[in-house]
Write a protein that holds these residues in place. Structure first.
Motif, PDB file in Angstrom:
ATOM      1  N   LYS A 259      10.942  34.955   7.469  1.00 42.72           N
ATOM      2  CA  LYS A 259      11.131  35.014   8.910  1.00 42.72           C
ATOM      3  C   LYS A 259       9.831  34.637   9.600  1.00 42.72           C
ATOM      4  O   LYS A 259       8.746  34.909   9.088  1.00 42.72           O
ATOM      5  CB  LYS A 259      11.569  36.397   9.352  1.00 42.72           C
ATOM      6  CG  LYS A 259      12.954  36.746   8.859  1.00 42.72           C
ATOM      7  CD  LYS A 259      13.465  37.991   9.518  1.00 42.72           C
ATOM      8  CE  LYS A 259      14.877  38.250   9.030  1.00 42.72           C
ATOM      9  NZ  LYS A 259      15.515  39.300   9.774  1.00 42.72           N
ATOM     10  N   LEU A 260       9.956  34.016  10.737  1.00 39.46           N
ATOM     11  CA  LEU A 260       8.809  33.591  11.524  1.00 39.46           C
ATOM     12  C   LEU A 260       8.408  34.704  12.475  1.00 39.46           C
ATOM     13  O   LEU A 260       9.231  35.204  13.242  1.00 39.46           O
ATOM     14  CB  LEU A 260       9.145  32.323  12.302  1.00 39.46           C
ATOM     15  CG  LEU A 260       8.070  31.780  13.226  1.00 39.46           C
ATOM     16  CD1 LEU A 260       6.822  31.403  12.449  1.00 39.46           C
ATOM     17  CD2 LEU A 260       8.591  30.581  13.989  1.00 39.46           C
ATOM     18  N   TYR A 261       7.150  35.120  12.387  1.00 35.89           N
ATOM     19  CA  TYR A 261       6.604  36.137  13.271  1.00 35.89           C
ATOM     20  C   TYR A 261       5.274  35.656  13.836  1.00 35.89           C
ATOM     21  O   TYR A 261       4.583  34.863  13.197  1.00 35.89           O
ATOM     22  CB  TYR A 261       6.332  37.450  12.512  1.00 35.89           C
ATOM     23  CG  TYR A 261       7.560  38.141  12.002  1.00 35.89           C
ATOM     24  CD1 TYR A 261       8.405  38.801  12.883  1.00 35.89           C
ATOM     25  CD2 TYR A 261       7.872  38.160  10.656  1.00 35.89           C
ATOM     26  CE1 TYR A 261       9.533  39.451  12.426  1.00 35.89           C
ATOM     27  CE2 TYR A 261       8.994  38.803  10.192  1.00 35.89           C
ATOM     28  CZ  TYR A 261       9.824  39.447  11.082  1.00 35.89           C
ATOM     29  OH  TYR A 261      10.936  40.089  10.632  1.00 35.89           O
ATOM     30  N   LYS A 262       4.902  36.179  14.997  1.00 39.54           N
ATOM     31  CA  LYS A 262       3.562  35.960  15.512  1.00 39.54           C
ATOM     32  C   LYS A 262       2.623  36.837  14.692  1.00 39.54           C
ATOM     33  O   LYS A 262       2.950  37.958  14.342  1.00 39.54           O
ATOM     34  CB  LYS A 262       3.460  36.348  16.995  1.00 39.54           C
ATOM     35  CG  LYS A 262       4.213  35.403  17.909  1.00 39.54           C
ATOM     36  CD  LYS A 262       3.917  35.678  19.366  1.00 39.54           C
ATOM     37  CE  LYS A 262       4.681  36.868  19.864  1.00 39.54           C
ATOM     38  NZ  LYS A 262       4.583  37.070  21.314  1.00 39.54           N
ATOM     39  N   SER A 263       1.463  36.302  14.396  1.00 39.60           N
ATOM     40  CA  SER A 263       0.500  37.024  13.572  1.00 39.60           C
ATOM     41  C   SER A 263      -0.335  37.972  14.421  1.00 39.60           C
ATOM     42  O   SER A 263      -0.796  37.616  15.492  1.00 39.60           O
ATOM     43  CB  SER A 263      -0.415  36.032  12.857  1.00 39.60           C
ATOM     44  OG  SER A 263      -1.404  36.710  12.128  1.00 39.60           O
ATOM     45  N   ARG A 264      -0.525  39.186  13.942  1.00 36.20           N
ATOM     46  CA  ARG A 264      -1.432  40.128  14.603  1.00 36.20           C
ATOM     47  C   ARG A 264      -2.841  40.018  14.031  1.00 36.20           C
ATOM     48  O   ARG A 264      -3.806  40.358  14.686  1.00 36.20           O
ATOM     49  CB  ARG A 264      -0.932  41.561  14.434  1.00 36.20           C
ATOM     50  CG  ARG A 264       0.301  41.869  15.234  1.00 36.20           C
ATOM     51  CD  ARG A 264       0.577  43.372  15.192  1.00 36.20           C
ATOM     52  NE  ARG A 264       1.835  43.697  15.813  1.00 36.20           N
ATOM     53  CZ  ARG A 264       1.978  43.963  17.110  1.00 36.20           C
ATOM     54  NH1 ARG A 264       0.950  43.926  17.898  1.00 36.20           N
ATOM     55  NH2 ARG A 264       3.159  44.272  17.603  1.00 36.20           N
ATOM     56  N   THR A 265      -2.956  39.530  12.796  1.00 37.65           N
ATOM     57  CA  THR A 265      -4.262  39.463  12.144  1.00 37.65           C
ATOM     58  C   THR A 265      -4.943  38.117  12.307  1.00 37.65           C
ATOM     59  O   THR A 265      -6.157  38.029  12.218  1.00 37.65           O
ATOM     60  CB  THR A 265      -4.109  39.764  10.636  1.00 37.65           C
ATOM     61  OG1 THR A 265      -3.206  38.818  10.061  1.00 37.65           O
ATOM     62  CG2 THR A 265      -3.598  41.170  10.412  1.00 37.65           C
ATOM     63  N   ASN A 266      -4.191  37.063  12.518  1.00 39.92           N
ATOM     64  CA  ASN A 266      -4.746  35.720  12.598  1.00 39.92           C
ATOM     65  C   ASN A 266      -4.322  35.096  13.927  1.00 39.92           C
ATOM     66  O   ASN A 266      -3.498  34.191  13.969  1.00 39.92           O
ATOM     67  CB  ASN A 266      -4.249  34.881  11.417  1.00 39.92           C
ATOM     68  CG  ASN A 266      -5.018  33.601  11.266  1.00 39.92           C
ATOM     69  OD1 ASN A 266      -5.894  33.305  12.056  1.00 39.92           O
ATOM     70  ND2 ASN A 266      -4.680  32.846  10.250  1.00 39.92           N
ATOM     71  N   GLN A 267      -4.890  35.603  15.007  1.00 43.98           N
ATOM     72  CA  GLN A 267      -4.468  35.106  16.312  1.00 43.98           C
ATOM     73  C   GLN A 267      -5.669  34.739  17.172  1.00 43.98           C
ATOM     74  O   GLN A 267      -6.742  35.289  17.020  1.00 43.98           O
ATOM     75  CB  GLN A 267      -3.603  36.132  17.035  1.00 43.98           C
ATOM     76  CG  GLN A 267      -4.302  37.391  17.474  1.00 43.98           C
ATOM     77  CD  GLN A 267      -3.353  38.317  18.222  1.00 43.98           C
ATOM     78  OE1 GLN A 267      -2.187  38.037  18.346  1.00 43.98           O
ATOM     79  NE2 GLN A 267      -3.876  39.406  18.708  1.00 43.98           N
ATOM     80  N   MET A 268      -5.462  33.778  18.049  1.00 41.84           N
ATOM     81  CA  MET A 268      -6.462  33.400  19.042  1.00 41.84           C
ATOM     82  C   MET A 268      -5.952  33.795  20.431  1.00 41.84           C
ATOM     83  O   MET A 268      -6.607  34.524  21.140  1.00 41.84           O
ATOM     84  CB  MET A 268      -6.735  31.893  19.008  1.00 41.84           C
ATOM     85  CG  MET A 268      -7.419  31.450  17.755  1.00 41.84           C
ATOM     86  SD  MET A 268      -9.075  32.081  17.727  1.00 41.84           S
ATOM     87  CE  MET A 268      -9.862  30.896  16.721  1.00 41.84           C
ATOM     88  N   LEU A 269      -4.773  33.307  20.793  1.00 41.28           N
ATOM     89  CA  LEU A 269      -4.170  33.673  22.077  1.00 41.28           C
ATOM     90  C   LEU A 269      -3.033  34.666  21.860  1.00 41.28           C
ATOM     91  O   LEU A 269      -3.169  35.842  22.118  1.00 41.28           O
ATOM     92  CB  LEU A 269      -3.650  32.432  22.806  1.00 41.28           C
ATOM     93  CG  LEU A 269      -4.700  31.455  23.303  1.00 41.28           C
ATOM     94  CD1 LEU A 269      -4.034  30.240  23.924  1.00 41.28           C
ATOM     95  CD2 LEU A 269      -5.609  32.116  24.308  1.00 41.28           C
ATOM     96  N   CYS A 270      -1.920  34.146  21.393  1.00 43.32           N
ATOM     97  CA  CYS A 270      -0.731  34.993  21.214  1.00 43.32           C
ATOM     98  C   CYS A 270      -0.331  35.184  19.762  1.00 43.32           C
ATOM     99  O   CYS A 270       0.588  35.929  19.476  1.00 43.32           O
ATOM    100  CB  CYS A 270       0.445  34.381  21.965  1.00 43.32           C
ATOM    101  SG  CYS A 270       0.201  34.310  23.739  1.00 43.32           S
ATOM    102  N   GLY A 271      -0.959  34.496  18.841  1.00 38.11           N
ATOM    103  CA  GLY A 271      -0.614  34.619  17.428  1.00 38.11           C
ATOM    104  C   GLY A 271       0.456  33.651  16.970  1.00 38.11           C
ATOM    105  O   GLY A 271       0.901  33.722  15.828  1.00 38.11           O
ATOM    106  N   VAL A 272       0.874  32.730  17.853  1.00 35.35           N
ATOM    107  CA  VAL A 272       1.936  31.785  17.504  1.00 35.35           C
ATOM    108  C   VAL A 272       1.476  30.842  16.396  1.00 35.35           C
ATOM    109  O   VAL A 272       2.161  30.679  15.383  1.00 35.35           O
ATOM    110  CB  VAL A 272       2.398  30.979  18.744  1.00 35.35           C
ATOM    111  CG1 VAL A 272       3.376  29.896  18.354  1.00 35.35           C
ATOM    112  CG2 VAL A 272       3.010  31.902  19.775  1.00 35.35           C
ATOM    113  N   CYS A 273       0.332  30.219  16.557  1.00 36.56           N
ATOM    114  CA  CYS A 273      -0.162  29.257  15.556  1.00 36.56           C
ATOM    115  C   CYS A 273      -0.472  29.947  14.232  1.00 36.56           C
ATOM    116  O   CYS A 273      -0.191  29.392  13.169  1.00 36.56           O
ATOM    117  CB  CYS A 273      -1.399  28.536  16.087  1.00 36.56           C
ATOM    118  SG  CYS A 273      -1.064  27.487  17.513  1.00 36.56           S
ATOM    119  N   GLY A 274      -1.025  31.146  14.286  1.00 39.65           N
ATOM    120  CA  GLY A 274      -1.285  31.905  13.065  1.00 39.65           C
ATOM    121  C   GLY A 274      -0.002  32.238  12.336  1.00 39.65           C
ATOM    122  O   GLY A 274       0.075  32.156  11.110  1.00 39.65           O
ATOM    123  N   GLY A 275       1.016  32.623  13.079  1.00 40.39           N
ATOM    124  CA  GLY A 275       2.309  32.937  12.478  1.00 40.39           C
ATOM    125  C   GLY A 275       2.979  31.730  11.860  1.00 40.39           C
ATOM    126  O   GLY A 275       3.552  31.810  10.769  1.00 40.39           O
TER     127      GLY A 275
END
Length: 60
Positions: free
Chosen positions: A4-20
């Motif tokens: 599943k695609l989630y926004k990342s809490r550990t690898n985020q710059m703005l909202c965590g979208v790219c990290g996720g």
């Protein structure tokens, strides 16, 4: 078991979208961020990022 695609809490710059997305695709999130910057130069890219930031949930 499906991924599943989630926004990342550990690898985020703005909202965590790219990290996720990077975690989901198993690639470096920096590459996703560079692509997001290139797409961010257009109105469509900005709208896509905002929509993704709103609809993709955070990981637990």
């Amino acid at each position: 078991m499906s991924k599943k695609l989630y926004k990342s809490r550990t690898n985020q710059m703005l909202c965590g979208v790219c990290g996720g997305i990077g975690e989901y695709l198993n690639i470096d999130p920096t590459l996703i961020r560079l692509l997001a910057v290139l797409l961010g130069c257009t109105t469509t890219g900005i709208v896509i990022y905002i929509v993704a930031a709103v609809i993709i949930p955070y990981e637990y």
